[in-house]
Design a protein around this motif. Structure first.
Motif, PDB file in Angstrom:
ATOM      1  N   ILE A   1     -13.113   1.322  -8.406  1.00 30.85           N
ATOM      2  CA  ILE A   1     -12.274   2.514  -8.396  1.00 30.85           C
ATOM      3  C   ILE A   1     -12.195   3.059  -6.970  1.00 30.85           C
ATOM      4  O   ILE A   1     -13.218   3.273  -6.317  1.00 30.85           O
ATOM      5  N   ASN A   2     -10.970   3.258  -6.472  1.00 27.96           N
ATOM      6  CA  ASN A   2     -10.820   3.948  -5.191  1.00 27.96           C
ATOM      7  C   ASN A   2      -9.529   4.763  -5.216  1.00 27.96           C
ATOM      8  O   ASN A   2      -8.694   4.624  -6.122  1.00 27.96           O
ATOM      9  N   ASP A   3      -9.354   5.625  -4.216  1.00 26.10           N
ATOM     10  CA  ASP A   3      -8.228   6.562  -4.218  1.00 26.10           C
ATOM     11  C   ASP A   3      -6.885   5.846  -4.152  1.00 26.10           C
ATOM     12  O   ASP A   3      -5.924   6.261  -4.802  1.00 26.10           O
ATOM     13  N   GLU A   4      -6.804   4.783  -3.367  1.00 26.62           N
ATOM     14  CA  GLU A   4      -5.540   4.066  -3.224  1.00 26.62           C
ATOM     15  C   GLU A   4      -5.098   3.461  -4.554  1.00 26.62           C
ATOM     16  O   GLU A   4      -3.937   3.570  -4.948  1.00 26.62           O
ATOM     17  N   ARG A   5      -6.019   2.827  -5.249  1.00 25.51           N
ATOM     18  CA  ARG A   5      -5.684   2.218  -6.541  1.00 25.51           C
ATOM     19  C   ARG A   5      -5.375   3.284  -7.590  1.00 25.51           C
ATOM     20  O   ARG A   5      -4.512   3.091  -8.446  1.00 25.51           O
ATOM     21  N   ALA A   6      -6.100   4.398  -7.526  1.00 23.57           N
ATOM     22  CA  ALA A   6      -5.914   5.452  -8.525  1.00 23.57           C
ATOM     23  C   ALA A   6      -4.556   6.132  -8.413  1.00 23.57           C
ATOM     24  O   ALA A   6      -4.144   6.859  -9.325  1.00 23.57           O
ATOM     25  N   GLN A   7      -3.834   5.915  -7.322  1.00 19.91           N
ATOM     26  CA  GLN A   7      -2.476   6.427  -7.218  1.00 19.91           C
ATOM     27  C   GLN A   7      -1.501   5.586  -8.038  1.00 19.91           C
ATOM     28  O   GLN A   7      -0.412   6.050  -8.384  1.00 19.91           O
ATOM     29  N   LYS A   8      -1.903   4.347  -8.359  1.00 24.00           N
ATOM     30  CA  LYS A   8      -1.007   3.409  -9.038  1.00 24.00           C
ATOM     31  C   LYS A   8      -1.369   3.197 -10.507  1.00 24.00           C
ATOM     32  O   LYS A   8      -0.502   2.921 -11.330  1.00 24.00           O
ATOM     33  N   VAL A   9      -2.663   3.284 -10.816  1.00 22.44           N
ATOM     34  CA  VAL A   9      -3.132   3.055 -12.185  1.00 22.44           C
ATOM     35  C   VAL A   9      -4.197   4.091 -12.513  1.00 22.44           C
ATOM     36  O   VAL A   9      -4.706   4.779 -11.631  1.00 22.44           O
ATOM     37  N   ASP A  10      -4.545   4.196 -13.786  1.00 25.32           N
ATOM     38  CA  ASP A  10      -5.648   5.054 -14.208  1.00 25.32           C
ATOM     39  C   ASP A  10      -6.869   4.194 -14.507  1.00 25.32           C
ATOM     40  O   ASP A  10      -6.748   3.008 -14.851  1.00 25.32           O
ATOM     41  N   PHE A  11      -8.038   4.805 -14.381  1.00 29.67           N
ATOM     42  CA  PHE A  11      -9.285   4.091 -14.617  1.00 29.67           C
ATOM     43  C   PHE A  11     -10.128   4.782 -15.676  1.00 29.67           C
ATOM     44  O   PHE A  11     -10.349   5.994 -15.616  1.00 29.67           O
ATOM     45  N   ALA A  12     -10.599   3.997 -16.647  1.00 31.99           N
ATOM     46  CA  ALA A  12     -11.691   4.432 -17.512  1.00 31.99           C
ATOM     47  C   ALA A  12     -12.984   4.001 -16.851  1.00 31.99           C
ATOM     48  O   ALA A  12     -13.014   3.096 -16.038  1.00 31.99           O
ATOM     49  N   GLY A  13     -14.078   4.666 -17.216  1.00 33.68           N
ATOM     50  CA  GLY A  13     -15.351   4.323 -16.601  1.00 33.68           C
ATOM     51  C   GLY A  13     -15.766   5.362 -15.571  1.00 33.68           C
ATOM     52  O   GLY A  13     -15.345   6.516 -15.656  1.00 33.68           O
ATOM     53  N   PRO A  14     -16.603   4.939 -14.605  1.00 35.33           N
ATOM     54  CA  PRO A  14     -17.049   3.569 -14.340  1.00 35.33           C
ATOM     55  C   PRO A  14     -18.062   3.073 -15.375  1.00 35.33           C
ATOM     56  O   PRO A  14     -18.769   3.870 -15.982  1.00 35.33           O
ATOM     57  N   TYR A  15     -18.120   1.738 -15.523  1.00 36.27           N
ATOM     58  CA  TYR A  15     -19.058   1.144 -16.458  1.00 36.27           C
ATOM     59  C   TYR A  15     -20.143   0.330 -15.752  1.00 36.27           C
ATOM     60  O   TYR A  15     -21.058  -0.188 -16.406  1.00 36.27           O
ATOM     61  N   LEU A  16     -20.052   0.224 -14.431  1.00 38.23           N
ATOM     62  CA  LEU A  16     -21.097  -0.446 -13.643  1.00 38.23           C
ATOM     63  C   LEU A  16     -21.027   0.067 -12.219  1.00 38.23           C
ATOM     64  O   LEU A  16     -19.941   0.174 -11.643  1.00 38.23           O
ATOM     65  N   LEU A  17     -22.188   0.401 -11.664  1.00 37.67           N
ATOM     66  CA  LEU A  17     -22.282   0.770 -10.251  1.00 37.67           C
ATOM     67  C   LEU A  17     -22.895  -0.406  -9.506  1.00 37.67           C
ATOM     68  O   LEU A  17     -24.078  -0.719  -9.674  1.00 37.67           O
ATOM     69  N   ALA A  18     -22.074  -1.082  -8.721  1.00 39.00           N
ATOM     70  CA  ALA A  18     -22.534  -2.206  -7.917  1.00 39.00           C
ATOM     71  C   ALA A  18     -22.638  -1.762  -6.450  1.00 39.00           C
ATOM     72  O   ALA A  18     -22.193  -0.661  -6.094  1.00 39.00           O
ATOM     73  N   HIS A  19     -23.207  -2.623  -5.637  1.00 41.30           N
ATOM     74  CA  HIS A  19     -23.331  -2.342  -4.206  1.00 41.30           C
ATOM     75  C   HIS A  19     -23.076  -3.611  -3.417  1.00 41.30           C
ATOM     76  O   HIS A  19     -23.393  -4.716  -3.882  1.00 41.30           O
ATOM     77  N   GLN A  20     -22.525  -3.444  -2.218  1.00 42.05           N
ATOM     78  CA  GLN A  20     -22.440  -4.611  -1.346  1.00 42.05           C
ATOM     79  C   GLN A  20     -23.845  -5.041  -0.969  1.00 42.05           C
ATOM     80  O   GLN A  20     -24.709  -4.224  -0.656  1.00 42.05           O
ATOM     81  N   ASP A  21     -24.083  -6.338  -1.011  1.00 42.54           N
ATOM     82  CA  ASP A  21     -25.411  -6.874  -0.736  1.00 42.54           C
ATOM     83  C   ASP A  21     -25.267  -8.253  -0.095  1.00 42.54           C
ATOM     84  O   ASP A  21     -24.154  -8.699   0.204  1.00 42.54           O
ATOM     85  N   VAL A  22     -26.383  -8.909   0.127  1.00 41.63           N
ATOM     86  CA  VAL A  22     -26.378 -10.276   0.626  1.00 41.63           C
ATOM     87  C   VAL A  22     -27.218 -11.145  -0.300  1.00 41.63           C
ATOM     88  O   VAL A  22     -28.142 -10.674  -0.961  1.00 41.63           O
ATOM     89  N   LEU A  23     -26.864 -12.409  -0.352  1.00 47.58           N
ATOM     90  CA  LEU A  23     -27.636 -13.423  -1.060  1.00 47.58           C
ATOM     91  C   LEU A  23     -28.210 -14.364  -0.017  1.00 47.58           C
ATOM     92  O   LEU A  23     -27.488 -14.830   0.871  1.00 47.58           O
ATOM     93  N   ILE A  24     -29.511 -14.608  -0.101  1.00 50.67           N
ATOM     94  CA  ILE A  24     -30.184 -15.480   0.857  1.00 50.67           C
ATOM     95  C   ILE A  24     -31.023 -16.503   0.099  1.00 50.67           C
ATOM     96  O   ILE A  24     -31.213 -16.394  -1.112  1.00 50.67           O
ATOM     97  N   ARG A  25     -31.534 -17.494   0.813  1.00 51.63           N
ATOM     98  CA  ARG A  25     -32.386 -18.484   0.165  1.00 51.63           C
ATOM     99  C   ARG A  25     -33.700 -17.840  -0.285  1.00 51.63           C
ATOM    100  O   ARG A  25     -34.217 -16.934   0.374  1.00 51.63           O
ATOM    101  N   ALA A  26     -34.212 -18.316  -1.382  1.00 52.46           N
ATOM    102  CA  ALA A  26     -35.403 -17.709  -1.982  1.00 52.46           C
ATOM    103  C   ALA A  26     -36.614 -17.756  -1.061  1.00 52.46           C
ATOM    104  O   ALA A  26     -37.494 -16.896  -1.131  1.00 52.46           O
ATOM    105  N   ASP A  27     -36.672 -18.746  -0.172  1.00 51.45           N
ATOM    106  CA  ASP A  27     -37.834 -18.886   0.715  1.00 51.45           C
ATOM    107  C   ASP A  27     -37.594 -18.282   2.094  1.00 51.45           C
ATOM    108  O   ASP A  27     -38.410 -18.466   3.007  1.00 51.45           O
ATOM    109  N   ASP A  28     -36.499 -17.552   2.273  1.00 58.28           N
ATOM    110  CA  ASP A  28     -36.171 -16.963   3.570  1.00 58.28           C
ATOM    111  C   ASP A  28     -36.751 -15.555   3.659  1.00 58.28           C
ATOM    112  O   ASP A  28     -36.324 -14.645   2.951  1.00 58.28           O
TER     113      ASP A  28
END
Length: 281
Positions: free
Chosen positions: A112-139
């Protein structure tokens, strides 16, 4: 007839039904031509290529957290799982699909963001995610975002996630842009890439796949807030009905079960279920 069904027959005998469904938000003539499908069907937009989120499998079935959420919501709207017609909703097409009336709603890692909300409506939110990184398990060399400096960082071409890291957190990261996240993961597995970045939910979905079991781990950096919402046509009262369904999903434990089912194998430390209707800035 069940008032929640989305009949689309254009015969004179069904004219009253079409009008009632229009007022219920399933079809908005001013926003696009209503779909022509069976009276019990509901069309839902999802991602077809995101494991753990929305994935069309080789045998033609659909899996992922968004699929489970959408299936629950559709059932609360009066539709059996067999009534659902799944339609691919690529990121660049989501607003258009809703505005044209090609889908009833979209659940497709749709922040959900302001730009998209000008064009469509949103129910929710149903999940709060975050930008992250994936690395090797042994790193153990990447413990905070600044450790990405001088590391080979991968994301998909045109992604804002990698640019966020480059411009704000680790300007000396060596950005590698591939056509898809699967290519990034192959590079990460082979040691050609040091880290992959996008939403943590998407990364967890990939890492939960059998072929990647125990090979990767999430950094847990929470570099942004991504409030996933369910998109509907602008002005549709379907938004309120979906919010009611989402509240029930959280209350009866189905939300937690869907998180564990789709993200658990990656050790994804998800946020608690968000309060429906409250966007976290």
């Amino acid at each position: 007839m069940n008032p929640h069904r989305t009949g689309r027959s254009l015969t004179a005998a069904a004219a009253a039904v079409v009008l009632s469904l229009t007022s219920a938000g399933f079809a908005n003539a001013s926003a696009g031509v209503p779909r022509d499908h069976g009276e019990d069907e509901i069309t839902v937009g999802i991602k077809f290529d995101q494991p753990g989120i929305g994935l069309k499998t080789p045998d033609g079935t659909y899996t992922g957290f968004d699929v489970d959420v959408a299936t629950y919501v559709a059932r609360e709207l009066g539709h059996d799982p067999s009534d659902i017609v799944w339609k691919e909703a690529k990121s660049a097409d989501r607003e258009t699909l809703l505005q044209r009336g090609d889908v009833d709603f979209i659940a497709a890692s749709y922040s959900i963001n302001d730009e998209r909300a000008q064009k469509v409506d949103f129910a929710g939110p149903y999940l709060l995610a975050h930008q992250d990184v994936l690395i090797r398990a042994d790193d153990d060399s990447i413990k905070q975002p600044s450790d990405l400096n001088d590391k080979k960082l991968c994301s998909v071409t045109g992604s804002t996630s990698a640019q966020n890291v480059k411009t704000e957190l680790a300007p000396d990261a060596q950005l590698q842009e591939y056509g898809g996240y699967s290519e990034c993961l192959t590079g990460l597995e082979n040691g050609v890439i040091d880290a992959v970045t996008t939403d943590d939910s998407i990364l967890a979905g990939y890492a939960s796949q059998n072929e990647f079991k125990d090979k990767f781990k999430l950094g847990g950096f929470k570099m942004s807030n991504e409030n996933y919402g369910i998109g509907v046509q602008k002005g549709s009262d379907l938004k309120d009905r979906i919010n009611t369904a989402l509240q029930k999903m959280v209350a009866d434990g189905s939300w937690d079960a869907a998180v564990e089912k789709n993200f658990g194998p990656a050790g994804y430390r998800n946020e608690p279920a968000p309060k429906i209707g409250v966007v976290v800035e």
